[in-house]
Structure formats: structure tokens, C-alpha cells
Scaffold this motif. Structure first.
Motif, PDB file in Angstrom:
ATOM      1  N   GLY A   1     -53.773  22.502   2.629  1.00  0.00           N
ATOM      2  CA  GLY A   1     -53.516  22.584   1.194  1.00  0.00           C
ATOM      3  C   GLY A   1     -54.245  23.756   0.556  1.00  0.00           C
ATOM      4  N   LEU A   2     -54.138  23.835  -0.767  1.00  0.00           N
ATOM      5  CA  LEU A   2     -54.774  24.933  -1.493  1.00  0.00           C
ATOM      6  C   LEU A   2     -56.144  24.560  -2.036  1.00  0.00           C
ATOM      7  N   GLY A   3     -56.466  23.282  -2.066  1.00  0.00           N
ATOM      8  CA  GLY A   3     -57.793  22.847  -2.463  1.00  0.00           C
ATOM      9  C   GLY A   3     -58.120  23.065  -3.929  1.00  0.00           C
ATOM     10  N   LEU A   4     -57.139  23.025  -4.818  1.00  0.00           N
ATOM     11  CA  LEU A   4     -57.412  23.200  -6.244  1.00  0.00           C
ATOM     12  C   LEU A   4     -58.044  21.946  -6.827  1.00  0.00           C
ATOM     13  N   SER A   5     -58.862  22.143  -7.827  1.00  0.00           N
ATOM     14  CA  SER A   5     -59.404  20.999  -8.551  1.00  0.00           C
ATOM     15  C   SER A   5     -58.334  20.459  -9.494  1.00  0.00           C
ATOM     16  N   LEU A   6     -58.583  19.267 -10.011  1.00  0.00           N
ATOM     17  CA  LEU A   6     -57.621  18.674 -10.948  1.00  0.00           C
ATOM     18  C   LEU A   6     -57.491  19.538 -12.200  1.00  0.00           C
ATOM     19  N   LYS A   7     -58.585  20.125 -12.625  1.00  0.00           N
ATOM     20  CA  LYS A   7     -58.557  20.997 -13.804  1.00  0.00           C
ATOM     21  C   LYS A   7     -57.713  22.238 -13.543  1.00  0.00           C
ATOM     22  N   GLN A   8     -57.876  22.842 -12.384  1.00  0.00           N
ATOM     23  CA  GLN A   8     -57.094  24.031 -12.050  1.00  0.00           C
ATOM     24  C   GLN A   8     -55.609  23.697 -11.913  1.00  0.00           C
ATOM     25  N   LYS A   9     -55.346  22.591 -11.262  1.00  0.00           N
ATOM     26  CA  LYS A   9     -53.958  22.166 -11.107  1.00  0.00           C
ATOM     27  C   LYS A   9     -53.330  21.866 -12.466  1.00  0.00           C
ATOM     28  N   GLY A  10     -54.083  21.214 -13.354  1.00  0.00           N
ATOM     29  CA  GLY A  10     -53.582  20.927 -14.687  1.00  0.00           C
ATOM     30  C   GLY A  10     -53.316  22.183 -15.490  1.00  0.00           C
ATOM     31  N   LEU A  11     -54.162  23.196 -15.304  1.00  0.00           N
ATOM     32  CA  LEU A  11     -53.964  24.466 -16.000  1.00  0.00           C
ATOM     33  C   LEU A  11     -52.647  25.119 -15.577  1.00  0.00           C
ATOM     34  N   ILE A  12     -52.357  25.042 -14.281  1.00  0.00           N
ATOM     35  CA  ILE A  12     -51.128  25.664 -13.774  1.00  0.00           C
ATOM     36  C   ILE A  12     -49.904  24.859 -14.173  1.00  0.00           C
ATOM     37  N   ASP A  13     -49.919  23.564 -13.861  1.00  0.00           N
ATOM     38  CA  ASP A  13     -48.746  22.726 -14.116  1.00  0.00           C
ATOM     39  C   ASP A  13     -48.563  22.391 -15.592  1.00  0.00           C
ATOM     40  N   GLY A  14     -49.672  22.154 -16.274  1.00  0.00           N
ATOM     41  CA  GLY A  14     -49.580  21.678 -17.649  1.00  0.00           C
ATOM     42  C   GLY A  14     -49.515  22.758 -18.699  1.00  0.00           C
ATOM     43  N   THR A  15     -49.897  23.971 -18.358  1.00  0.00           N
ATOM     44  CA  THR A  15     -49.932  25.029 -19.364  1.00  0.00           C
ATOM     45  C   THR A  15     -49.039  26.203 -18.980  1.00  0.00           C
ATOM     46  N   VAL A  16     -49.441  26.926 -17.945  1.00  0.00           N
ATOM     47  CA  VAL A  16     -48.725  28.152 -17.574  1.00  0.00           C
ATOM     48  C   VAL A  16     -47.286  27.844 -17.170  1.00  0.00           C
ATOM     49  N   SER A  17     -47.119  26.906 -16.249  1.00  0.00           N
ATOM     50  CA  SER A  17     -45.778  26.595 -15.757  1.00  0.00           C
ATOM     51  C   SER A  17     -44.908  25.952 -16.827  1.00  0.00           C
ATOM     52  N   THR A  18     -45.521  25.166 -17.701  1.00  0.00           N
ATOM     53  CA  THR A  18     -44.758  24.531 -18.768  1.00  0.00           C
ATOM     54  C   THR A  18     -44.178  25.572 -19.723  1.00  0.00           C
ATOM     55  N   LEU A  19     -44.992  26.541 -20.091  1.00  0.00           N
ATOM     56  CA  LEU A  19     -44.504  27.604 -20.969  1.00  0.00           C
ATOM     57  C   LEU A  19     -43.386  28.400 -20.293  1.00  0.00           C
TER      58      LEU A  19
END
Length: 268
Positions: A107-125
């Protein structure tokens, strides 16, 4: 009608409830005593007419189903709706898990915060923008076979970003958050852009008719039904083959989606 009795004073209120059956066939009496205790009495005074209403509802629902399956080339159109997300269903669950999985298991080993930043912010926009652009594209070029195939490719080909991430991930291979964000955002953008064609196909080719909204609801239910088996098998497949091979399988799972777009019937 509502009869409210408070300290011996009775007042009657007339109103139109949101449920037509109550309005036409039911009297409601609300009585408040001195202790502010409410009692409710509901009396139905035309059971025969109420039965007729239920029979009419049953007839309409049955007729909407029969009318749905009487549409020209309906089975081919439903096959397209069902298969269009064949590849996406394998990615919806395992994609986010892959982002957070340990590098020891690929896996990529991202933290929940990092994953949330990608999925919840950048990717959502990116997804919101892609949906709007997809609408603009379809408004300009229209829903035709070539545009449908193009949108199917836009939906499925970006899955290769997860193939790239899986090949680069692993012990001793640390990817920057910017790299991961960029590749995941590309996949989300392609998904949102390509899904516009599926929604438009259901609205323009299948739904028109006497029960357009009901038939559109049937289509969306069938579209989401594809996610049930694909999500069920995604976990066991990923565990068995590992992420590197699993995301290659996801790419091959896009073939039914593209073929469905290629052979989708157009009756309008």
C-alpha cells in the motif's frame, strides 16, 4: 378537520395535510384536556373509496413495470446501464484501502488525515469540475455512439493511475503526497466526467415515456446493482493477488464497460 378543546372552549381548524388519502377519507380529532394531555382519534368514513385508491395505485405501478419492459431494445439498453461501471465497482472500495494500507503489504501508507485531504478535498473539487465539464461536452456534441464510447474511455482509462501507484509502492519506495494526489485526482476526474454519459443515456434513451421518472429510478437502481457483486469480490481478489496485480485486473474489468458503450442501442 381538527377539533381542539382547551378548558371547555372548542375550536375547529380546517387544513390540507400533505397526504391526499388522509385529506379525503380521514377525520382527525385532537382533544387537549386541562392537563395538556393530547388524545388523537382518526376515523375513516369511506373504506370502499380507499380500497379503490389502493387498487389504482397497484394498477399504475404494475403498468409502469410492464411499460418499462415493452420499450424497444430495452434489454440491450439495460445491459449497457448494468455494465458501464463494471471496472469502477472494483475500485470504489479497494482504492481508498490501498491508499492507507501499509507499504509492507504494497500500500501507500497514508495517514487518515492525508487520505482525507486527497479524497475529501482535492479529488472532490476535481470531481465537481469534471461533472460540469462533462455536461458542457455532452451539450456541445450530443449523445451519440462515438461520444458514448469516448466517455466510457474517459471513465475507465484513468484507472491506470492506480496501476502506476501500485507498481511504485512498497517497502523503501516512498511517494510524495503531491504525486499521489495528482494521480488519484486524475482518476476521480475521469470517473466524474465519464459518468455524465451514463446518466444522460438513461434520461434520453430509456426514461422518456408515460412514466419517465419511475423508469429513470429503475435505471439508477440497476446501475448501482453492478456495484454489489464487484464490491463483494474486490476484497478477496485484492488479498489473493496483491495490489500490483489487482489493479491490472481492474483495467481488464473495463472491457465490458467499453463494449457495452460500443453496442449500446439508440432508439431515439
Amino acid at each position: 378537520s381538527i377539533l381542539v378543546q382547551n378548558d371547555g372552549k372548542a375550536e375547529v381548524y380546517q387544513f390540507t395535510p400533505p397526504v391526499f388519502i388522509i385529506r379525503d377519507f380521514v377525520n382527525i380529532f385532537i382533544v387537549m384536556d386541562k392537563n395538556n394531555i393530547l388524545s388523537l382519534d382518526i376515523s375513516v368514513y369511506d373504506v370502499t373509496l380507499l380500497v379503490h385508491i389502493f387498487q389504482a395505485i397497484q394498477h399504475t405501478f404494475t403498468d409502469s413495470i410492464l411499460d418499462f419492459f415493452r420499450k424497444e431494445k430495452i434489454w440491450g439498453m439495460l445491459m449497457f446501464v448494468f455494465l458501464y461501471r463494471s471496472s469502477e465497482g472494483l475500485l470504489l472500495v479497494e482504492g481508498p484501502l490501498f491508499l492507507q494500507a501499509s507499504t509492507a503489504v504494497g500500500g501507500l501508507g497514508l495517514s487518515l488525515k492525508q487520505k482525507g485531504l486527497i479524497d475529501g478535498t482535492v479529488s472532490t473539487l476535481a470531481s465537481l469540475g469534471a461533472g460540469l465539464l462533462g455536461g458542457v461536452f455532452m451539450a456541445k456534441y450530443g449523445l451519440k455512439r462515438n461520444t458514448l464510447i469516448f466517455m466510457a474511455l474517459c471513465l475507465n482509462l484513468p484507472h491506470i493511475t492506480f496501476v502506476i501507484l501500485a507498481q511504485l509502492a512498497g517497502p523503501g519506495h516512498t511517494l510524495s503526497l503531491w504525486t499521489i494526489s495528482a494521480l488519484v485526482t486524475i482518476e476521480k476526474f475521469g470517473y466524474s466526467f465519464g459518468m455524465v454519459a451514463n446518466m444522460l443515456y438513461m434520461m434520453q434513451q430509456i426514461s422518456p415515456g408515460k412514466y419517465s421518472m419511475t423508469h429513470y429510478a429503475f435505471c439508477t437502481a440497476l446501475m448501482n446493482l453492478m456495484l454489489v457483486p464487484t464490491q463483494m469480490i474486490s476484497g478477496p481478489l485484492a488479498d489473493y493477488f496483491g495490489y500490483k496485480l489487482y489493479f491490472i485486473i481492474v483495467m481488464f474489468a473495463a472491457i465490458p464497460s467499453i463494449l457495452a458503450a460500443w453496442f449500446a442501442p439508440f432508439t431515439r
